[in-house]
Design a protein around this motif. Structure first.
Motif, PDB file in Angstrom:
ATOM      1  N   TYR A  80     -26.354 -24.096  -7.871  1.00  0.00           N
ATOM      2  CA  TYR A  80     -25.793 -22.994  -8.656  1.00  0.00           C
ATOM      3  C   TYR A  80     -24.320 -23.250  -8.977  1.00  0.00           C
ATOM      4  CZ  TYR A  80     -24.443 -18.330 -10.148  1.00  0.00           C
ATOM      5  OH  TYR A  80     -23.949 -17.279 -10.870  1.00  0.00           O
ATOM      6  N   VAL A  81     -23.567 -23.775  -8.009  1.00  0.00           N
ATOM      7  CA  VAL A  81     -22.158 -24.096  -8.263  1.00  0.00           C
ATOM      8  C   VAL A  81     -22.049 -25.174  -9.338  1.00  0.00           C
ATOM      9  CG1 VAL A  81     -20.084 -25.155  -7.255  1.00  0.00           C
ATOM     10  CG2 VAL A  81     -21.301 -23.369  -6.000  1.00  0.00           C
ATOM     11  N   ASP A  89     -18.505 -15.367 -14.639  1.00  0.00           N
ATOM     12  CA  ASP A  89     -18.612 -15.189 -13.192  1.00  0.00           C
ATOM     13  C   ASP A  89     -18.062 -13.841 -12.736  1.00  0.00           C
ATOM     14  OD1 ASP A  89     -19.773 -17.571 -11.919  1.00  0.00           O
ATOM     15  OD2 ASP A  89     -18.127 -18.621 -12.896  1.00  0.00           O
ATOM     16  N   ARG A  94     -18.467 -18.382  -7.070  1.00  0.00           N
ATOM     17  CA  ARG A  94     -19.230 -19.598  -7.382  1.00  0.00           C
ATOM     18  C   ARG A  94     -18.244 -20.763  -7.434  1.00  0.00           C
ATOM     19  NH1 ARG A  94     -20.265 -22.728 -11.437  1.00  0.00           N
ATOM     20  NH2 ARG A  94     -19.029 -21.453 -12.869  1.00  0.00           N
TER      21      ARG A  94
END
Length: 344
Positions: free
Chosen positions: A23-24, A250, A320
């Motif tokens: 995900y990062v 984000d 994130r």
């Protein structure tokens, strides 16, 4: 936390690590099929789906309404940082680049400015550097320079590179012999002492001088004590705010609360934490008390001359975040800044 961690076996922890990493890296919610394809987890897609369901039930990941994939929660990131993440060391070329960039600094202001710019560039996030605390610094040297018969310039130099200058208007002419004597006696007693402790070592100094010279000695000391007492260490330098625009999606609604929080120096100082605590600190999402920053994480560490922390530095970015890389960069820069202060 320990009880919660024990409920997750190594396989589920490996799945959580893979979800955080993907995900990062991709900014996309992570599905079980992608995990099986990208990571050698050694189990079937059905098992991965079961593990993801268990992680979701425990609150480590969740499903955004727009996707079938999963993303980490603050709790998931916390477990990743505490148990799964290994701080990524800087490469040899990166270390040389840090050293080269910081070595060119000409004074403390330049050191802080270069440090904050470097951190922002390395992490591509917002960098924050606190100036060294006067209260935690020690005296390196005190200089007295005669500028006129009754005017003396006092220069206080600390072990952290701070230079404080004060003009002293003396009650009468000051002879060079008296000035040299006073300079020597002050330095013998004050060098190496913490700034708040210095007055205690010097308060009886006037009594050791001839009666006609005592008013001048007392005036010089009064000016020195004022310089020592000024707690102007609450200074912060910030860089890289524009980096946050890369992470617009984000932040839940708008980036505005984050930008407003970054304008508050008191908020930034609280984010960095107590100067006395030199250890690496990572605060994630709602662990940050300031509501405007609940969608961010803060990685901070102390830096100093020798073994003692004299101030903090760190970065602020979205939750994130590449935690291993960010922690490695923050740690490496803090170490080099400390070395430069020790050598300056």
């Amino acid at each position: 936390m320990a009880g919660e961690v024990r409920q997750l076996d190594d396989r589920k922890l490996a799945v959580l690590r893979a979800i955080v990493q993907d995900y990062v890296g991709t900014e996309e919610p992570v599905g079980s099929k992608a995990l099986v394809e990208r990571h050698n987890l050694g189990v079937s897609p059905a098992t991965v789906r079961n593990d993801m369901a268990a992680l979701e039930e425990e609150g480590y990941i969740h499903q955004p309404h727009t996707s079938a994939g999963r993303i980490p929660t603050d709790k998931g990131y916390r477990l990743f940082v505490d148990k799964l993440a290994e701080v990524k060391p800087m490469s040899a070329p990166e270390r040389r680049a840090i050293r080269h960039f910081l070595d060119g600094a000409v004074d403390l202001d330049d050191v802080v400015m270069r440090t904050v710019r470097l951190l922002a560039q390395l992490t591509r996030q917002v960098a924050v550097v606190q100036y060294p605390s006067l209260s935690r610094s020690t005296v390196r040297h005190i200089e007295l320079v005669a500028l006129a018969p009754t005017k003396v310039m006092l220069v206080l130099i600390t072990n952290t590179g701070r230079v404080e200058q004060r003009m002293v208007d003396c009650p009468g002419p000051v002879g060079e012999t008296v000035l040299a004597d006073l300079r020597a006696r002050i330095n013998v007693r004050a060098v190496g002492q913490r700034l708040p402790d210095v007055p205690g070592f010097l308060e009886e100094l006037p009594a050791g001088f001839e009666q006609p010279d005592r008013p001048t000695v007392s005036t010089v000391l009064a000016t020195l004590f004022e310089a020592l007492a000024e707690q102007n260490e609450e200074r912060i330098m910030l860089a890289g705010t524009a980096n946050l625009t890369r992470f617009g999606h984000d932040f839940p609604l708008t980036i505005q609360p984050v930008l407003e929080a970054l304008e508050e120096q008191v908020v930034l100082l609280r984010l960095l934490g107590e100067t006395a605590d030199a250890a690496m600190t990572v605060r994630i999402g709602r662990e940050i008390a300031y509501e405007g920053l609940n969608s961010t994480s803060v990685v901070s560490v102390g830096y100093g001359s020798g073994d003692e922390s004299v101030a903090k530095l760190g970065v602020i970015g979205p939750t994130r975040m590449d935690y291993p890389g960010t922690m490695g960069a923050v740690r490496a820069v803090a170490r080099y800044v400390g070395q430069i202060l020790a050598e300056s």
